[in-house]
Design a protein around this motif. Sequence first.
Motif, mmCIF file in Angstrom:
data_model
loop_
_atom_site.group_PDB
_atom_site.id
_atom_site.type_symbol
_atom_site.label_atom_id
_atom_site.label_comp_id
_atom_site.label_asym_id
_atom_site.label_seq_id
_atom_site.Cartn_x
_atom_site.Cartn_y
_atom_site.Cartn_z
ATOM 1 N N ASN A 94 102.706 -5.321 49.885
ATOM 2 C CA ASN A 94 102.697 -6.521 50.847
ATOM 3 C C ASN A 94 103.968 -6.996 50.698
ATOM 4 O OD1 ASN A 94 101.231 -8.563 52.173
ATOM 5 N ND2 ASN A 94 101.439 -9.755 50.286
ATOM 6 N N ARG A 95 105.059 -6.323 50.418
ATOM 7 C CA ARG A 95 106.542 -6.965 50.148
ATOM 8 C C ARG A 95 106.998 -7.572 51.479
ATOM 9 N NH1 ARG A 95 108.894 -5.962 45.689
ATOM 10 N NH2 ARG A 95 108.155 -3.666 45.576
ATOM 11 N N LYS A 96 106.703 -7.190 52.686
ATOM 12 C CA LYS A 96 107.311 -7.935 54.036
ATOM 13 C C LYS A 96 106.543 -9.095 54.178
ATOM 14 C CE LYS A 96 109.330 -3.925 56.058
ATOM 15 N NZ LYS A 96 109.338 -3.128 57.317
ATOM 16 N N SER A 97 105.650 -9.393 53.363
ATOM 17 C CA SER A 97 104.859 -10.770 53.499
ATOM 18 C C SER A 97 105.212 -11.677 52.320
ATOM 19 C CB SER A 97 103.331 -10.647 53.531
ATOM 20 O OG SER A 97 103.112 -10.071 54.909
ATOM 21 N N TRP A 98 105.805 -11.072 51.230
ATOM 22 C CA TRP A 98 105.981 -11.723 50.133
ATOM 23 C C TRP A 98 107.085 -11.326 49.290
ATOM 24 C CZ3 TRP A 98 104.559 -16.616 48.713
ATOM 25 C CH2 TRP A 98 104.884 -17.065 47.522
ATOM 26 N N ASN A 99 108.258 -12.018 49.142
ATOM 27 C CA ASN A 99 109.549 -11.350 48.533
ATOM 28 C C ASN A 99 110.475 -12.673 48.324
ATOM 29 O OD1 ASN A 99 112.023 -10.540 47.733
ATOM 30 N ND2 ASN A 99 112.049 -8.663 49.159
ATOM 31 N N THR A 100 110.434 -13.239 47.024
ATOM 32 C CA THR A 100 111.128 -14.436 46.551
ATOM 33 C C THR A 100 112.519 -14.198 46.513
ATOM 34 O OG1 THR A 100 110.906 -13.975 44.311
ATOM 35 C CG2 THR A 100 108.828 -15.009 45.296
ATOM 36 N N VAL A 101 112.920 -13.059 46.631
ATOM 37 C CA VAL A 101 114.222 -12.778 46.619
ATOM 38 C C VAL A 101 114.973 -12.943 47.825
ATOM 39 C CG1 VAL A 101 116.343 -11.406 45.747
ATOM 40 C CG2 VAL A 101 114.239 -11.609 44.373
ATOM 41 N N GLY A 103 112.832 -13.037 50.824
ATOM 42 C CA GLY A 103 112.091 -13.569 51.884
ATOM 43 C C GLY A 103 111.128 -12.610 52.649
ATOM 44 N N PRO A 104 110.126 -12.819 53.303
ATOM 45 C CA PRO A 104 109.666 -14.288 53.415
ATOM 46 C C PRO A 104 108.505 -14.578 52.211
ATOM 47 C CG PRO A 104 108.246 -12.993 54.936
ATOM 48 C CD PRO A 104 109.194 -11.856 54.159
ATOM 49 N N LEU A 105 108.216 -15.689 52.215
ATOM 50 C CA LEU A 105 107.336 -16.663 51.204
ATOM 51 C C LEU A 105 105.918 -16.777 52.307
ATOM 52 C CD1 LEU A 105 109.405 -18.566 49.062
ATOM 53 C CD2 LEU A 105 108.814 -16.166 48.448
ATOM 54 N N TYR A 159 106.716 -4.891 29.890
ATOM 55 C CA TYR A 159 106.921 -5.865 30.278
ATOM 56 C C TYR A 159 107.356 -5.644 31.787
ATOM 57 C CZ TYR A 159 107.171 -7.223 25.443
ATOM 58 O OH TYR A 159 106.765 -7.480 24.105
ATOM 59 N N VAL A 160 106.694 -6.643 32.545
ATOM 60 C CA VAL A 160 106.864 -6.579 34.220
ATOM 61 C C VAL A 160 107.192 -7.960 34.834
ATOM 62 C CG1 VAL A 160 105.810 -5.929 36.348
ATOM 63 C CG2 VAL A 160 105.143 -4.955 34.113
ATOM 64 N N ILE A 161 108.321 -8.135 35.225
ATOM 65 C CA ILE A 161 108.722 -9.366 35.919
ATOM 66 C C ILE A 161 107.577 -9.584 37.226
ATOM 67 C CG2 ILE A 161 110.311 -10.747 37.327
ATOM 68 C CD1 ILE A 161 112.362 -9.304 35.640
ATOM 69 N N ASN A 162 106.846 -10.797 37.273
ATOM 70 C CA ASN A 162 105.739 -11.027 38.142
ATOM 71 C C ASN A 162 106.461 -12.260 39.203
ATOM 72 O OD1 ASN A 162 103.584 -11.493 39.657
ATOM 73 N ND2 ASN A 162 102.474 -12.279 37.938
ATOM 74 N N HIS A 163 106.614 -11.870 40.266
ATOM 75 C CA HIS A 163 106.940 -13.088 41.400
ATOM 76 C C HIS A 163 105.734 -13.479 41.746
ATOM 77 C CE1 HIS A 163 111.514 -12.197 41.947
ATOM 78 N NE2 HIS A 163 111.174 -11.827 40.603
ATOM 79 N N LEU A 215 120.601 -18.924 41.192
ATOM 80 C CA LEU A 215 120.393 -20.572 40.320
ATOM 81 C C LEU A 215 119.420 -21.106 41.150
ATOM 82 C CD1 LEU A 215 121.068 -22.253 37.957
ATOM 83 C CD2 LEU A 215 122.936 -23.314 39.552
ATOM 84 N N ILE A 216 119.570 -21.028 42.679
ATOM 85 C CA ILE A 216 118.640 -21.633 43.590
ATOM 86 C C ILE A 216 117.984 -20.526 44.290
ATOM 87 C CG2 ILE A 216 118.678 -23.342 45.558
ATOM 88 C CD1 ILE A 216 120.220 -24.543 43.283
ATOM 89 N N THR A 217 116.621 -20.818 44.276
ATOM 90 C CA THR A 217 115.835 -19.857 44.962
ATOM 91 C C THR A 217 115.192 -20.263 46.185
ATOM 92 O OG1 THR A 217 113.710 -20.562 43.707
ATOM 93 C CG2 THR A 217 115.296 -19.343 42.325
ATOM 94 N N ARG A 218 114.455 -19.409 47.009
ATOM 95 C CA ARG A 218 113.787 -19.650 47.936
ATOM 96 C C ARG A 218 112.466 -20.486 47.786
ATOM 97 N NH1 ARG A 218 114.978 -16.569 52.654
ATOM 98 N NH2 ARG A 218 116.834 -15.207 52.278
#
Length: 450
Positions: A94-101, A103-105, A159-163, A215-218
């Motif tokens: 589903n990355r093309k619908s949710w990518n916090t680095v 976009g998009p959100l 350990y998994v980073i979870n956006h 430092l600033i995120t979407r």
Amino acid sequence: MSRTIPFIAVLLAVFLYRSGSMIKNSVLFKTTLPVGYVANGDYAADCKPLGPGSEPDPLNALTYCEDAVLWELYGKVGDARPSSRLLLTTCDANRKSWNTVMGPLRDPNPRGTLWVYPSTSQRSQPKRVTLKDYPEGHDFHPLGFEVWPSYGGNSSNLYVINHARERTVIEQFAINPSNPTIAKHIRTISSPYFVSPNSVALTSPDSFYVTNDHLITRRWPIIGPIVPSLESIFALPLSFISHVTLKPPSAEPRSSEIENHIFAAKFIAFPNGISVSSNGRQAAVASSSLGRVFFYSRDPATNILTPQNDKTVTLPFCPDNVRFTEGEGEFGEGGEDELLVAGHPHFPSIIALAKNVPGATSGSWVVSIIPSTGHDQRSFDTQAAVSASQFVSAGPGYTLKTLFQSNGELEEGGFASSTTGIRDPDTGAIYVAGLYAEKGVMECRPKGGL
């Protein structure tokens, strides 16, 4: 006005000095890559995709994979080499619908997936990892991750980073080699220092480095769609790397799972992947904005990272993830680790692919940074279909070797958007994960050996 023009000229000069190579190699010009190339092998014959497989639900398939790691399984503590390895990879269809680095959100449903695959001499089928005891209603959008080795069959911390939709956190799991298709959820780790976590590198079963890519995120209202892009484009050194030591897991709720936090390194432009060498005394960090990999000396007592300014490596692409691996012996001196780096040869193309522009594709490039002394630094990477020497120079103390290239054209059999490259030191197999690769992960088993 008389002062403004010189000021702008100075800013432009600084920008070009810091980013000129990356702009030329990865923004202004698009390198013509082959459909596929693998070092010491035949791409068409030796490389096969692991995904998407026969998963009936396309949103649960092995596709759009960001990170991959070889889970080392030792017979007992003290063994010099692992008895076997399993490939683990993080994917999110589903990355093309949710990518916090990038976009998009738009829609954080459904969850992403973890997969396991045996790195042996024989090919088999990847298996999806079930997340046992995972909180109901809690998102799972995995990005960078790492797993501690297993000794004598014991469970390993993963350990998994979870956006996730509300904020980015780190999920801790326990995974056992006797049943590697089950990952038991231990806890969710959150911190105000997790501004934009991207990659983790373990320093013990209960401690790790984590990069914060912006430092600033979407996620920010109003400025979110604009400022992070400016931070990337101008390679502003606003981000940092943390080192985190955890408290032991507890059934009792508490304000924080973190025992200790330090800023291990500061003022980095878009720090993406991070890896720690096998001796624990060196770390490597990819700066995607600058097209470089920075090497640091690591103090195991304090976990502070000190820049090794003479070991900055410029690459012909925007680097994503990095992995230290055992050297193959062609140029390495003294048994030093090599560093495998995967990335994006043309940054506008990966942006177009993320935005789902019709016909868009993005190439793949994986190189090995090899410690080297006494070799001609003007002639290197001579076997590659497109040599890195056409775009960058090898500095003192290292050389570059291309392991994998592709133009990303799916219809031609290419592989798109490489983010991670790893190599099994025993079998010589090379694995490449692709952020927006419909085939998920490419496995190459070069018949020419290492």
